[in-house]
Design a protein around this motif. Structure first.
Motif: not given
Length: 205
Positions: A113-137
């Motif tokens: 579902x779109x987040x605050x800036x319109x990017x596709x994002x998991x729904x609010x009930x998905x677990x919050x995660x702290x990543x070891x690696x961030x891959x970014x555009x």
């Protein structure tokens, strides 16, 4: 590609045009990029230089990926490659402007579902995660870890808040590389960039 003007607004406009052209010229780039996933993990995360040996010991990695928008390189093949290499995926979510991103667990096929800036994002009930690696555009990058983003500063704030405890990796077409990007104090250096030609660690000078 040679972008030498210091004005980031001009750079972004030129870089968008270059990226659109690269997307048209390289429809198979995402598959070729995904073929270098293990080399990325070997270089940036394996304890003894071979990620396969780590996975044999039961290690898993939390990796933040992104859902491509516009001419950003497709991350579908990359996501599948990461899962095959014992990585758990998550996606960035903007829940507050001018604040760091949060990340929520995600697997391909899950509803977004779109987040605050319109990017596709998991729904609010998905677990919050702290990543070891961030891959970014990105729009453009240089060999020294410089990254030209969209200008929102979300990734920079996020990496800064994580205090260096994350591998920050760009995902791009090789043709998006420029000689040198203007860098400001708030800009966070990437550890390297993954493209369809391979993974290249940033040169620190």
């Amino acid at each position: 590609m040679d972008l030498t003007l210091p004005d980031k607004t001009v750079l972004r406009a030129e870089a968008r045009a270059v990226r659109r052209r690269l997307a048209e010229l390289s429809p198979d780039a995402s598959m070729r990029l995904a073929a270098h996933t293990e080399a990325l993990l070997d270089k940036e995360w394996a304890t003894d230089g071979r990620w396969a040996e780590d996975t044999a010991k039961g290690r898993r990695l939390k990796v933040a990926i992104y859902q491509p928008r516009g001419a950003e390189i497709d991350t579908g093949p990359l996501a599948r490659a990461l899962i095959a290499l014992s990585c758990d995926l998550c996606l960035p979510v903007v829940i507050e402007r001018d604040a760091p991103l949060i990340f929520r667990a995600w697997t391909p096929g899950q509803v977004l579902s779109p987040d605050l800036v319109g990017s596709p994002a998991p729904l609010a009930d998905a677990a919050e995660v702290r990543p070891n690696m961030i891959l970014c555009p990105l729009l453009a990058f240089d060999a020294h870890g410089g990254r030209l983003g969209l200008g929102g500063g979300y990734y920079d704030r996020t990496v800064d808040a994580m205090d260096g405890r994350v591998a920050f990796i760009g995902v791009a077409y090789a043709g998006q590389q420029v000689e040198r990007l203007p860098v400001e104090d708030h800009d966070e250096d990437m550890h390297g960039v993954l493209t369809e030609t391979g993974y290249t660690a940033a040169r620190k000078v």
